[in-house]
Design a protein around this motif. Sequence first.
Motif, PDB file in Angstrom:
ATOM      1  N   GLU A 101       0.809  -1.196   0.045  1.00  0.00           N
ATOM      2  CA  GLU A 101       0.042  -0.006  -0.041  1.00  0.00           C
ATOM      3  C   GLU A 101       0.903   1.345   0.017  1.00  0.00           C
ATOM      4  O   GLU A 101       0.764   2.353  -0.780  1.00  0.00           O
ATOM      5  N   LEU A 102       1.959   1.262   0.702  1.00  0.00           N
ATOM      6  CA  LEU A 102       2.797   2.330   0.865  1.00  0.00           C
ATOM      7  C   LEU A 102       3.310   2.735  -0.280  1.00  0.00           C
ATOM      8  O   LEU A 102       3.359   3.999  -0.742  1.00  0.00           O
ATOM      9  N   LEU A 103       3.915   2.139  -0.954  1.00  0.00           N
ATOM     10  CA  LEU A 103       4.542   2.152  -2.305  1.00  0.00           C
ATOM     11  C   LEU A 103       3.822   2.333  -3.557  1.00  0.00           C
ATOM     12  O   LEU A 103       4.169   2.677  -4.656  1.00  0.00           O
ATOM     13  N   GLU A 111       4.949   5.666   8.843  1.00  0.00           N
ATOM     14  CA  GLU A 111       5.233   4.540   7.992  1.00  0.00           C
ATOM     15  C   GLU A 111       6.466   4.944   6.882  1.00  0.00           C
ATOM     16  O   GLU A 111       6.220   6.149   6.515  1.00  0.00           O
ATOM     17  N   ALA A 112       7.511   4.395   6.938  1.00  0.00           N
ATOM     18  CA  ALA A 112       8.446   4.853   5.804  1.00  0.00           C
ATOM     19  C   ALA A 112       8.865   3.568   5.133  1.00  0.00           C
ATOM     20  O   ALA A 112       8.975   2.264   5.800  1.00  0.00           O
ATOM     21  N   GLY A 113       9.153   3.759   3.915  1.00  0.00           N
ATOM     22  CA  GLY A 113       9.542   2.270   3.118  1.00  0.00           C
ATOM     23  C   GLY A 113      10.118   2.478   1.874  1.00  0.00           C
ATOM     24  O   GLY A 113      10.053   3.602   1.003  1.00  0.00           O
ATOM     25  N   LEU A 131      11.500   6.407  -2.267  1.00  0.00           N
ATOM     26  CA  LEU A 131      11.397   6.410  -0.962  1.00  0.00           C
ATOM     27  C   LEU A 131      10.420   7.085  -0.159  1.00  0.00           C
ATOM     28  O   LEU A 131      10.022   8.174  -0.592  1.00  0.00           O
ATOM     29  N   VAL A 132       9.347   6.436   0.382  1.00  0.00           N
ATOM     30  CA  VAL A 132       8.175   6.866   0.797  1.00  0.00           C
ATOM     31  C   VAL A 132       8.003   7.023   2.479  1.00  0.00           C
ATOM     32  O   VAL A 132       8.430   6.184   3.072  1.00  0.00           O
ATOM     33  N   VAL A 133       7.395   8.225   2.716  1.00  0.00           N
ATOM     34  CA  VAL A 133       7.147   8.299   3.925  1.00  0.00           C
ATOM     35  C   VAL A 133       5.723   8.801   4.220  1.00  0.00           C
ATOM     36  O   VAL A 133       5.012   9.384   3.391  1.00  0.00           O
ATOM     37  N   ALA A 134       5.031   8.281   5.112  1.00  0.00           N
ATOM     38  CA  ALA A 134       3.536   8.346   5.326  1.00  0.00           C
ATOM     39  C   ALA A 134       3.020   8.332   6.830  1.00  0.00           C
ATOM     40  O   ALA A 134       3.607   7.979   7.738  1.00  0.00           O
ATOM     41  N   LEU A 141      13.022  -2.285   2.988  1.00  0.00           N
ATOM     42  CA  LEU A 141      12.943  -2.037   4.464  1.00  0.00           C
ATOM     43  C   LEU A 141      11.572  -1.202   4.656  1.00  0.00           C
ATOM     44  O   LEU A 141      11.084  -0.509   3.566  1.00  0.00           O
ATOM     45  N   TYR A 142      11.199  -1.539   5.877  1.00  0.00           N
ATOM     46  CA  TYR A 142       9.874  -1.020   6.055  1.00  0.00           C
ATOM     47  C   TYR A 142       9.773  -0.497   7.596  1.00  0.00           C
ATOM     48  O   TYR A 142       9.711  -1.479   8.338  1.00  0.00           O
ATOM     49  N   TYR A 143       9.577   0.934   8.004  1.00  0.00           N
ATOM     50  CA  TYR A 143       9.482   1.195   9.351  1.00  0.00           C
ATOM     51  C   TYR A 143       8.286   1.599   9.783  1.00  0.00           C
ATOM     52  O   TYR A 143       7.541   2.352   9.100  1.00  0.00           O
ATOM     53  N   VAL A 144       7.800   1.209  10.943  1.00  0.00           N
ATOM     54  CA  VAL A 144       6.454   1.704  11.468  1.00  0.00           C
ATOM     55  C   VAL A 144       6.838   2.335  12.626  1.00  0.00           C
ATOM     56  O   VAL A 144       7.219   1.498  13.691  1.00  0.00           O
TER      57      VAL A 144
END
Lengths: 295, 153
Positions: A291-293, B128-130, B49-52, B112-115
């Motif tokens: 979902e995030l990407l 969230e960052a991934g 690179l995404v942050v939410a 990598l996926y950080y919560v």
Amino acid sequence: MKDLPLGTSLWWRALSLCLLAFFAAGCGATASSMPGAVAPKTASAEAPAEPAATGVNFRNDDADLYREAEERPLPARGGMAQATPPAPMKKEASGVPDAATEGKERASVATGSDGKSVAGPMLIYKAQLYMAVFETKKAIDAVEKLAKDNGGYLVSREDNRITVRVPSGKFDGAIDEIAKMGDLLHRNVNVQDVTAEYTDLAIRMRNLEIMRERLEELLKKAAKVEEALAVERELERVAGELERIKGRLKLLRELVTYSTITVEFQPRPVDHVDSKVRLPFPWLDSLGLGELLRL
Amino acid sequence: MKRLVSALLLSALPLAGCGHHFETATPQGFVELEDQEAYDYRATTADGLVVAVREIEHEPKGEMAFWTRAVENRMRQRGGYALLGTRDVKTKSGLDGKQLRFGHDESGKPHLYYVTIFVTESYLFLIEAGGTKELMEKGGAGLDQFIESFRVN
């Protein structure tokens, strides 16, 4: 009707007795193949059963013979004495490891080809490990290397799954090492006790070998073509049965000597309900890279 | 008068998190994405690179340990994510949180996926960052700053 010549009559009687002895011996030894017989056990949680009642109608004296520990040779050729079937090979009591130790004791594989009973339990170990899906290729390479470094070998390899076999003495250590290679989600270890089957097959094989020797002797003495053909047919059947048993014994020895480890890189299967509690918060379901990407 | 005008102008500025109960600053190199349905804030770099941020009403109430465990189980057992580590975090405004770091292969490539979880009386905030492992490791400092600058209203 004319009587048959004495030599031929004796020859046919000997052949008949040999065949009768073979069938009786085969029936008495093949406990595991008869109805109500003991099947190979799993999880080694039970003690090995006594030789099961097979349901075959032995003569009373034969039944006693099969329970004795000594082997008796067949009577000399040409004798009119009642031929007694060969008794099963001496069977030593085989201990079973404590199931709680989860297979810490490994079976010492006695050479069953001579029909002697095995020194200890024959245990087949299999493990299935579910690892998190991260750096999968690197982990699979490491598992394969670990197996080879421990004297084992690769059985199969896919993108997210690998199966290796390692010497049974290295089984526990290999699992511990693999667990360190990533995030172990679940481990499943299965132990199968095949001692009864192995012993049973070893006895049958020995009896068949004796039968084969006797038939070969009979073949040499066969006076007529029909007699020779009959013996050869029986020899062929015995040889075929022997090969099947030897093959199965070899497979069992192989399975006991080398334990199997399968590593899968995926979430645990859905049928393991206890590990997948689903909390009633919909936002949890939408977490993750998928979902995030998705931009 | 001038002060009043300045105050009105400042309040009209499109601060990240406007309309929500948090504030945060878009990190350097990121662009904020508009009209996000699943997220209350989302930004991305040109490389992906995404942050939410998600703002979730805190009902039923639970402690940090509960929500941390819930997220961990969801990602590991159901998602097959590898838990690489857990660490405590603290924002500049003094808000304590917990960060779970996961790894997961996407199309055969390690990601990598950080919560990061913050728990308040009224809301849960999930940051969230991934991205690919390479991008996440390079952008580590920027992600840390993003979390440190996070504020709850």
